[in-house]
Design an enzyme around this catalytic site. Structure first.
Site, mmCIF file in Angstrom:
data_model
loop_
_atom_site.group_PDB
_atom_site.id
_atom_site.type_symbol
_atom_site.label_atom_id
_atom_site.label_comp_id
_atom_site.label_asym_id
_atom_site.label_seq_id
_atom_site.Cartn_x
_atom_site.Cartn_y
_atom_site.Cartn_z
ATOM 1 N N THR A 15 -27.916 175.746 45.555
ATOM 2 C CA THR A 15 -28.035 176.387 46.875
ATOM 3 C C THR A 15 -29.437 176.920 47.146
ATOM 4 O OG1 THR A 15 -25.749 177.068 46.648
ATOM 5 C CG2 THR A 15 -27.010 178.196 48.311
ATOM 6 N N ASP A 59 -26.265 169.244 42.924
ATOM 7 C CA ASP A 59 -25.386 170.406 42.897
ATOM 8 C C ASP A 59 -25.034 170.591 41.426
ATOM 9 O OD1 ASP A 59 -23.057 171.834 44.961
ATOM 10 O OD2 ASP A 59 -22.669 171.787 42.807
ATOM 11 N N SER A 60 -25.040 171.810 40.944
ATOM 12 C CA SER A 60 -24.875 171.987 39.496
ATOM 13 C C SER A 60 -23.486 171.585 39.007
ATOM 14 C CB SER A 60 -25.218 173.407 39.077
ATOM 15 O OG SER A 60 -24.157 174.280 39.339
ATOM 16 N N SER A 61 -22.566 171.307 39.907
ATOM 17 C CA SER A 61 -21.265 170.793 39.475
ATOM 18 C C SER A 61 -21.404 169.381 38.919
ATOM 19 C CB SER A 61 -20.282 170.780 40.646
ATOM 20 O OG SER A 61 -20.269 172.043 41.245
ATOM 21 N N ASP A 92 -23.184 177.511 39.671
ATOM 22 C CA ASP A 92 -21.853 177.144 39.173
ATOM 23 C C ASP A 92 -21.839 176.838 37.676
ATOM 24 O OD1 ASP A 92 -20.865 177.518 41.686
ATOM 25 O OD2 ASP A 92 -20.592 175.403 42.157
ATOM 26 N N THR A 167 -21.577 184.479 31.852
ATOM 27 C CA THR A 167 -20.471 183.744 32.470
ATOM 28 C C THR A 167 -20.558 183.972 33.974
ATOM 29 O OG1 THR A 167 -19.062 184.190 30.577
ATOM 30 C CG2 THR A 167 -17.934 183.611 32.593
ATOM 31 N N THR A 279 -11.893 183.629 22.376
ATOM 32 C CA THR A 279 -10.876 184.358 23.128
ATOM 33 C C THR A 279 -10.926 184.045 24.623
ATOM 34 O OG1 THR A 279 -10.059 186.531 23.803
ATOM 35 C CG2 THR A 279 -12.373 186.428 23.194
ATOM 36 N N GLN A 280 -9.773 184.070 25.244
ATOM 37 C CA GLN A 280 -9.697 183.907 26.707
ATOM 38 C C GLN A 280 -10.167 185.158 27.426
ATOM 39 O OE1 GLN A 280 -5.707 182.933 27.941
ATOM 40 N NE2 GLN A 280 -5.575 181.202 26.553
ATOM 41 N N CYS A 281 -10.243 186.281 26.701
ATOM 42 C CA CYS A 281 -10.669 187.529 27.345
ATOM 43 C C CYS A 281 -12.140 187.428 27.718
ATOM 44 C CB CYS A 281 -10.491 188.711 26.395
ATOM 45 S SG CYS A 281 -8.782 189.037 25.997
HETATM 46 N N1 ASP Z 1 -22.474 174.682 44.177
HETATM 47 C C1 ASP Z 1 -23.763 175.277 43.976
HETATM 48 C C2 ASP Z 1 -24.291 174.786 42.639
HETATM 49 O O1 ASP Z 1 -23.914 175.280 41.612
HETATM 50 C C3 ASP Z 1 -23.700 176.758 44.012
HETATM 51 C C4 ASP Z 1 -25.002 177.447 43.736
HETATM 52 O O2 ASP Z 1 -26.063 176.867 43.856
HETATM 53 O O3 ASP Z 1 -24.984 178.618 43.382
HETATM 54 O O4 ASP Z 1 -25.106 173.893 42.624
#
Ligand code: ASP
Length: 345
Positions: A15, A59-61, A92, A167, A279-281
């Site tokens: 972003t 996009d970092s996804s 992300d 995280t 751990t999930q915590c």
């Molecule tokens: N979807 C975006 C990404 O991780 C969100 C961001 O940039 O914060 O690339």
């Protein structure tokens, strides 16, 4: 007069580098070499900034291990010529990629600061300006002619964290990250204050930086939930070529004591699959053997992830699997802090 610090700004996407197309309302990437037009304040910083950018920002996804290597190579190639590095990625998956970079460099003696933003840089209410400007200031900070930070950090909303402790916790608020098991390395208020006693000090005798780019991605995260079936666990442990499992357990590392469950994991470990208990915590640590529900896991030889985050357990596993270690060495290195990612006690 001392020389101005040289900072390399690496733009990978996210972003932060986007602008709104007011015809369509969609966000699109802009030419990042024009960053000083968007933030003229950058010229006031007492450092020389050079920008490099992914040809096609992502996009970092869409982040993956090939991109980890690309980012690390950009840093490695320019390591001697710059005093500090600021890497911009989407938030992300920023915790994963920044943590991976922390393992890919051994004996890092210069700052590598990851940042990004929740709102695009052109937005009136953007958080991008502060995040970017302060990240550059951190990367340029020196004391006694040495960089203050000599590790991989993640800066977001007034706090610098150790990257491999973070995280992403919020998709709405500007305070998008947390580091539950390690305090911030620096805080930005009226002054930029470093918590110097918390920073990593690399071993001066080993001054040569080592760059490793072999990452093995034949791994899986298995998150336990009440009611998980035998069929699901059986299918996961039998994934062809699987090398490692990050087992997300309950509380302080607890899991069902049912025979079928323990047996499936035991067989997997005997087959040579590494299983790490995390751990999930959000905060706290695995304490193997504290409850009966983790004693069995200890007996079958599960690796203790202690207070590591899931993100970091994943990338540390990818890194250690690439190192051709014996079973004992793998367990030893996983349970030992290599880049400050695990607490000592
Ligand atoms: N979807 C975006 C990404 O991780 C969100 C961001 O940039 O914060 O690339």
């Amino acid at each position: 007069m001392t020389k101005k610090p040289k900072i390399l700004l690496v733009y990978t996407g996210g972003t932060i580098g986007m602008v709104k197309d007011y015809n369509t309302n969609a966000l699109k990437a802009f030419d990042f070499s024009q960053i000083t037009n968007k933030i003229p304040e950058l010229q006031q910083l007492n450092c020389a900034i050079t920008t490099v950018s992914f040809e096609e920002p992502i996009d970092s996804s869409n982040m993956n291990t090939k991109y980890y290597v690309m980012i690390a190579e950009m840093i490695a190639k320019n390591y001697e010529d710059f005093d500090g590095f600021v890497v911009l990625t989407g938030s992300d998956t920023m915790s994963y990629v920044s943590s991976a970079i922390s393992f890919m460099f051994e004996n890092l003696q210069k700052p590598v600061i990851f940042t990004g933003s929740q709102l695009p840089i052109g937005d009136l209410r953007t958080d991008a300006k502060e995040n970017l400007i302060t990240s550059i200031q951190i990367a340029a900070s020196t004391e006694n002619d040495e960089p203050v930070v000599k590790e991989v950090g993640l800066y977001f909303e007034y706090k610098l964290y150790r990257a491999n402790r973070t995280t992403k916790i919020n998709a709405e608020q500007f305070e998008a990250f947390a580091s539950m098991n390690y305090p911030p390395l620096a805080e930005s208020g009226v002054h930029l204050l470093f918590n110097k006693h918390l920073l990593l000090e690399p071993d001066k005798k080993q001054n040569k930086i080592i760059f490793r780019k072999k990452l093995v991605d034949d791994i899986v995260v298995l998150k336990l939930f009440p009611g998980i079936t035998k069929k699901v666990v059986e299918t996961i442990v039998n994934i062809p070529n699987l090398r490692g499992i990050i087992l997300e357990t309950y509380g302080s590392g607890n899991a069902p004591t049912e025979k079928w469950f323990v047996k499936l994991l035991e067989n997997a470990i005997e087959k040579g699959i590494y299983i790490v208990n995390v751990t999930q915590c959000a905060g706290g640590s695995v304490i193997l053997g504290l409850y009966e529900t983790s004693s069995e896991l200890k007996r079958i030889g599960i690796i203790n992830g202690k207070d590591i985050t899931t993100e970091t357990a994943i990338v540390k596993m990818m890194y250690l699997l690439g190192e051709n270690l014996t079973k004992e060495e793998f367990k030893h290195y996983f349970e030992t802090p290599l880049r400050g990612e695990i607490s000592l006690n």
